[in-house]
Design a protein around this motif. Sequence first.
Motif, PDB file in Angstrom:
ATOM      1  N   ILE A  21      -1.462  -5.555  -1.972  1.00 33.97           N
ATOM      2  CA  ILE A  21      -1.915  -6.616  -1.072  1.00 33.97           C
ATOM      3  C   ILE A  21      -1.708  -6.196   0.382  1.00 33.97           C
ATOM      4  O   ILE A  21      -2.597  -6.365   1.224  1.00 33.97           O
ATOM      5  CB  ILE A  21      -1.189  -7.943  -1.382  1.00 33.97           C
ATOM      6  N   GLY A  22      -0.554  -5.657   0.685  1.00 32.62           N
ATOM      7  CA  GLY A  22      -0.283  -5.191   2.044  1.00 32.62           C
ATOM      8  C   GLY A  22      -1.219  -4.071   2.467  1.00 32.62           C
ATOM      9  O   GLY A  22      -1.728  -4.057   3.595  1.00 32.62           O
ATOM     10  N   LEU A  23      -1.479  -3.141   1.570  1.00 29.41           N
ATOM     11  CA  LEU A  23      -2.398  -2.049   1.860  1.00 29.41           C
ATOM     12  C   LEU A  23      -3.812  -2.571   2.104  1.00 29.41           C
ATOM     13  O   LEU A  23      -4.487  -2.162   3.055  1.00 29.41           O
ATOM     14  CB  LEU A  23      -2.399  -1.038   0.707  1.00 29.41           C
ATOM     15  N   ALA A  24      -4.261  -3.503   1.258  1.00 29.89           N
ATOM     16  CA  ALA A  24      -5.596  -4.082   1.422  1.00 29.89           C
ATOM     17  C   ALA A  24      -5.713  -4.815   2.753  1.00 29.89           C
ATOM     18  O   ALA A  24      -6.727  -4.692   3.449  1.00 29.89           O
ATOM     19  CB  ALA A  24      -5.909  -5.018   0.259  1.00 29.89           C
ATOM     20  N   ALA A  25      -4.678  -5.579   3.129  1.00 27.00           N
ATOM     21  CA  ALA A  25      -4.705  -6.303   4.404  1.00 27.00           C
ATOM     22  C   ALA A  25      -4.741  -5.329   5.579  1.00 27.00           C
ATOM     23  O   ALA A  25      -5.496  -5.528   6.535  1.00 27.00           O
ATOM     24  CB  ALA A  25      -3.487  -7.222   4.507  1.00 27.00           C
ATOM     25  N   LEU A  27      -5.848  -2.166   5.534  1.00 24.31           N
ATOM     26  CA  LEU A  27      -7.143  -1.483   5.541  1.00 24.31           C
ATOM     27  C   LEU A  27      -8.255  -2.372   6.092  1.00 24.31           C
ATOM     28  O   LEU A  27      -9.133  -1.909   6.823  1.00 24.31           O
ATOM     29  CB  LEU A  27      -7.506  -0.997   4.133  1.00 24.31           C
ATOM     30  N   MET A  28      -8.211  -3.662   5.751  1.00 19.81           N
ATOM     31  CA  MET A  28      -9.232  -4.577   6.256  1.00 19.81           C
ATOM     32  C   MET A  28      -9.099  -4.751   7.769  1.00 19.81           C
ATOM     33  O   MET A  28     -10.094  -4.782   8.480  1.00 19.81           O
ATOM     34  CB  MET A  28      -9.138  -5.923   5.564  1.00 19.81           C
ATOM     35  N   LEU A  29      -7.881  -4.838   8.253  1.00 15.88           N
ATOM     36  CA  LEU A  29      -7.673  -4.985   9.691  1.00 15.88           C
ATOM     37  C   LEU A  29      -8.076  -3.718  10.431  1.00 15.88           C
ATOM     38  O   LEU A  29      -8.780  -3.773  11.444  1.00 15.88           O
ATOM     39  CB  LEU A  29      -6.213  -5.338   9.987  1.00 15.88           C
ATOM     40  N   LEU A  30      -7.680  -2.570   9.910  1.00 20.35           N
ATOM     41  CA  LEU A  30      -8.018  -1.302  10.566  1.00 20.35           C
ATOM     42  C   LEU A  30      -9.484  -0.921  10.389  1.00 20.35           C
ATOM     43  O   LEU A  30     -10.117  -0.411  11.316  1.00 20.35           O
ATOM     44  CB  LEU A  30      -7.120  -0.181  10.032  1.00 20.35           C
ATOM     45  N   GLY A  31     -10.021  -1.166   9.192  1.00 19.07           N
ATOM     46  CA  GLY A  31     -11.390  -0.746   8.908  1.00 19.07           C
ATOM     47  C   GLY A  31     -12.457  -1.703   9.388  1.00 19.07           C
ATOM     48  O   GLY A  31     -13.497  -1.297   9.899  1.00 19.07           O
ATOM     49  N   ALA A  32     -12.208  -3.013   9.236  1.00 21.82           N
ATOM     50  CA  ALA A  32     -13.225  -4.008   9.589  1.00 21.82           C
ATOM     51  C   ALA A  32     -12.846  -4.803  10.830  1.00 21.82           C
ATOM     52  O   ALA A  32     -13.649  -5.567  11.343  1.00 21.82           O
ATOM     53  CB  ALA A  32     -13.458  -4.961   8.408  1.00 21.82           C
ATOM     54  N   VAL A 112       0.508 -13.367   4.599  1.00 26.58           N
ATOM     55  CA  VAL A 112       0.552 -11.903   4.673  1.00 26.58           C
ATOM     56  C   VAL A 112       0.230 -11.421   6.083  1.00 26.58           C
ATOM     57  O   VAL A 112       0.982 -10.653   6.678  1.00 26.58           O
ATOM     58  CB  VAL A 112      -0.419 -11.263   3.651  1.00 26.58           C
ATOM     59  N   CYS A 113      -0.891 -11.885   6.615  1.00 25.91           N
ATOM     60  CA  CYS A 113      -1.359 -11.366   7.906  1.00 25.91           C
ATOM     61  C   CYS A 113      -0.751 -12.097   9.099  1.00 25.91           C
ATOM     62  O   CYS A 113      -0.354 -11.469  10.071  1.00 25.91           O
ATOM     63  CB  CYS A 113      -2.883 -11.441   7.968  1.00 25.91           C
ATOM     64  N   GLY A 114      -0.681 -13.431   9.024  1.00 25.68           N
ATOM     65  CA  GLY A 114      -0.180 -14.199  10.163  1.00 25.68           C
ATOM     66  C   GLY A 114       1.302 -14.005  10.418  1.00 25.68           C
ATOM     67  O   GLY A 114       1.720 -13.816  11.559  1.00 25.68           O
ATOM     68  N   VAL A 115       2.101 -14.052   9.368  1.00 25.35           N
ATOM     69  CA  VAL A 115       3.549 -13.879   9.529  1.00 25.35           C
ATOM     70  C   VAL A 115       3.864 -12.477  10.049  1.00 25.35           C
ATOM     71  O   VAL A 115       4.733 -12.302  10.908  1.00 25.35           O
ATOM     72  CB  VAL A 115       4.296 -14.184   8.210  1.00 25.35           C
TER      73      VAL A 115
END
Length: 144
Positions: A21-25, A27-32, A112-115
């Motif tokens: 989950i952390g990796l996906a979050a 990657l989404m922030l860095l990639g998209a 995950v992302c906000g905290v």
Amino acid sequence: MTLPGFPDAAPLDGLFGGLLIGLAAALMLLGAGRIAGVSGIVGRAFGINDSGMSPSSAWMFVIGLPLGAGLVALLKGRLDPEFMPLPVLAVAGVIVGFGARLGSGCTSGHGVCGVSRFSQRSIVATLTFMAAGIATVALMGAFA
């Protein structure tokens, strides 16, 4: 090693899931360049909001969530189609979706992302839904 009361849940499963989950979050922030808030992505798939993602990408993400979970369950020999009736899951999904809209985000967006960004709004939201979850489990346990 398993947890008491959860014979199929191994601590390493939770650790591995959390890492994914952390990796996906990340990657989404860095990639998209966007936060991996699932409720926002689902909203985009249904045309409810504009999450900055194309509808086709949103649908791929939405379809991939249960397929990915099902694949892991199948590979681990834990796929149980009798787990919960589909209508119950559908009603539960609508209720969770309403709560995510009411709270301006879901566990992935806030928790995950906000905290991790030290967002005060996300910290309050996460504490609120964690407290509600703990109270629900305690209440259900009292009547079990």
